[in-house]
Design a protein around this motif. Sequence first.
Motif, PDB file in Angstrom:
ATOM      1  N   ALA A  89       0.827  -1.207   0.000  1.00 55.16           N
ATOM      2  CA  ALA A  89       0.000   0.000   0.000  1.00 55.16           C
ATOM      3  C   ALA A  89       0.863   1.260   0.000  1.00 55.16           C
ATOM      4  O   ALA A  89       0.565   2.226  -0.721  1.00 55.16           O
ATOM      5  N   LEU A  90       1.933   1.272   0.781  1.00 51.82           N
ATOM      6  CA  LEU A  90       2.810   2.447   0.802  1.00 51.82           C
ATOM      7  C   LEU A  90       3.552   2.626  -0.524  1.00 51.82           C
ATOM      8  O   LEU A  90       3.745   3.766  -0.983  1.00 51.82           O
ATOM      9  N   ALA A  91       3.980   1.545  -1.139  1.00 51.00           N
ATOM     10  CA  ALA A  91       4.662   1.640  -2.431  1.00 51.00           C
ATOM     11  C   ALA A  91       3.720   2.186  -3.497  1.00 51.00           C
ATOM     12  O   ALA A  91       4.100   3.044  -4.303  1.00 51.00           O
ATOM     13  N   VAL A  92       2.489   1.727  -3.496  1.00 47.76           N
ATOM     14  CA  VAL A  92       1.511   2.219  -4.468  1.00 47.76           C
ATOM     15  C   VAL A  92       1.167   3.673  -4.176  1.00 47.76           C
ATOM     16  O   VAL A  92       1.069   4.498  -5.097  1.00 47.76           O
ATOM     17  N   LEU A  93       1.007   4.030  -2.928  1.00 49.30           N
ATOM     18  CA  LEU A  93       0.701   5.412  -2.551  1.00 49.30           C
ATOM     19  C   LEU A  93       1.827   6.356  -2.959  1.00 49.30           C
ATOM     20  O   LEU A  93       1.583   7.442  -3.493  1.00 49.30           O
ATOM     21  N   ALA A  94       3.061   5.933  -2.756  1.00 49.43           N
ATOM     22  CA  ALA A  94       4.204   6.783  -3.088  1.00 49.43           C
ATOM     23  C   ALA A  94       4.384   6.959  -4.587  1.00 49.43           C
ATOM     24  O   ALA A  94       4.829   8.016  -5.039  1.00 49.43           O
ATOM     25  N   THR A  95       4.037   5.953  -5.366  1.00 49.30           N
ATOM     26  CA  THR A  95       4.270   6.042  -6.811  1.00 49.30           C
ATOM     27  C   THR A  95       3.070   6.552  -7.593  1.00 49.30           C
ATOM     28  O   THR A  95       3.198   6.851  -8.774  1.00 49.30           O
ATOM     29  N   SER A  96       1.909   6.644  -6.970  1.00 50.66           N
ATOM     30  CA  SER A  96       0.727   7.119  -7.702  1.00 50.66           C
ATOM     31  C   SER A  96       0.233   8.453  -7.158  1.00 50.66           C
ATOM     32  O   SER A  96      -0.953   8.739  -7.227  1.00 50.66           O
ATOM     33  N   ALA A  97       1.133   9.268  -6.639  1.00 48.39           N
ATOM     34  CA  ALA A  97       0.738  10.538  -6.020  1.00 48.39           C
ATOM     35  C   ALA A  97       0.206  11.542  -7.029  1.00 48.39           C
ATOM     36  O   ALA A  97      -0.644  12.347  -6.700  1.00 48.39           O
ATOM     37  N   GLY A  98       0.632  11.537  -8.274  1.00 48.13           N
ATOM     38  CA  GLY A  98       0.188  12.540  -9.239  1.00 48.13           C
ATOM     39  C   GLY A  98      -0.773  12.023 -10.285  1.00 48.13           C
ATOM     40  O   GLY A  98      -0.976  12.659 -11.311  1.00 48.13           O
ATOM     41  N   ASP A  99      -1.400  10.897 -10.059  1.00 48.67           N
ATOM     42  CA  ASP A  99      -2.268  10.269 -11.068  1.00 48.67           C
ATOM     43  C   ASP A  99      -3.743  10.560 -10.810  1.00 48.67           C
ATOM     44  O   ASP A  99      -4.486   9.691 -10.375  1.00 48.67           O
ATOM     45  N   GLY A 100      -4.200  11.748 -11.060  1.00 49.09           N
ATOM     46  CA  GLY A 100      -5.627  12.076 -10.952  1.00 49.09           C
ATOM     47  C   GLY A 100      -6.168  11.868  -9.551  1.00 49.09           C
ATOM     48  O   GLY A 100      -5.639  12.378  -8.580  1.00 49.09           O
ATOM     49  N   SER A 101      -7.231  11.094  -9.450  1.00 48.77           N
ATOM     50  CA  SER A 101      -7.869  10.830  -8.168  1.00 48.77           C
ATOM     51  C   SER A 101      -6.989   9.885  -7.337  1.00 48.77           C
ATOM     52  O   SER A 101      -6.735   8.749  -7.739  1.00 48.77           O
ATOM     53  N   LEU A 102      -6.545  10.372  -6.203  1.00 45.85           N
ATOM     54  CA  LEU A 102      -5.627   9.590  -5.371  1.00 45.85           C
ATOM     55  C   LEU A 102      -6.297   8.335  -4.828  1.00 45.85           C
ATOM     56  O   LEU A 102      -5.699   7.257  -4.842  1.00 45.85           O
ATOM     57  N   LEU A 103      -7.538   8.450  -4.378  1.00 47.89           N
ATOM     58  CA  LEU A 103      -8.236   7.298  -3.808  1.00 47.89           C
ATOM     59  C   LEU A 103      -8.423   6.196  -4.846  1.00 47.89           C
ATOM     60  O   LEU A 103      -8.164   5.022  -4.575  1.00 47.89           O
ATOM     61  N   THR A 104      -8.832   6.575  -6.041  1.00 47.31           N
ATOM     62  CA  THR A 104      -9.047   5.583  -7.091  1.00 47.31           C
ATOM     63  C   THR A 104      -7.736   4.936  -7.512  1.00 47.31           C
ATOM     64  O   THR A 104      -7.657   3.706  -7.637  1.00 47.31           O
ATOM     65  N   SER A 105      -6.710   5.753  -7.734  1.00 45.20           N
ATOM     66  CA  SER A 105      -5.445   5.184  -8.198  1.00 45.20           C
ATOM     67  C   SER A 105      -4.793   4.300  -7.137  1.00 45.20           C
ATOM     68  O   SER A 105      -4.219   3.262  -7.460  1.00 45.20           O
ATOM     69  N   VAL A 106      -4.908   4.681  -5.866  1.00 48.69           N
ATOM     70  CA  VAL A 106      -4.318   3.854  -4.808  1.00 48.69           C
ATOM     71  C   VAL A 106      -5.098   2.559  -4.633  1.00 48.69           C
ATOM     72  O   VAL A 106      -4.501   1.479  -4.529  1.00 48.69           O
TER      73      VAL A 106
END
Length: 182
Positions: A89-106
């Motif tokens: 979860a932390l790896a995905v959160l750190a790498t998807s910070a600028g991809d539109g909707s944060l909740l959806t991308s995470v």
Amino acid sequence: MRGQRAASTPRQRPSAPAARQAALTGRGGVVVMFGAALLGGLTARWFGVDVLAGAGFTAGCVLAALATRPADLLTLAVSPPLVFLVATALAVLATSAGDGSLLTSVSVGVLAALSTTAPWLFLGTILVLAITAPRGLVANARELRGKLVGSRLFEQEENENPVRWDESPARERPRLPHGEVD
């Protein structure tokens, strides 16, 4: 005279196996697993190679299982699934910070990462159990069970059924409104 005594007495050195043997606590072993899983997850997301996430987690599991002291093996044995989930979860959160909707991308990223690396989770957990079992995990589990048997957790209650329909409650005297005087 002092110099001669000091020079003549050999220094006591720790034995070679004791000097090289590192013993992590249970928390230290969990941190090693977490660090390896997070590093593997981040590199897998950056380079697009999912195998790196699983390999990092598995390497962390093996290293932690070998380096944790025998008294803390029970803590280490139960933690791989949670460590894997949090690190992913932390790896995905750190790498998807600028991809539109944060909740959806995470949420989508975590589910996708967990589905692709689930076999590595099972492999890491099985390796931890296989390595720690001969090192003292079974003895720790027996000791914990022995401690729990003495507690009320496993004892049978004297009054298993608190509602007893066959017994009528004792009849109380009605209380008079002016106290005990008739």
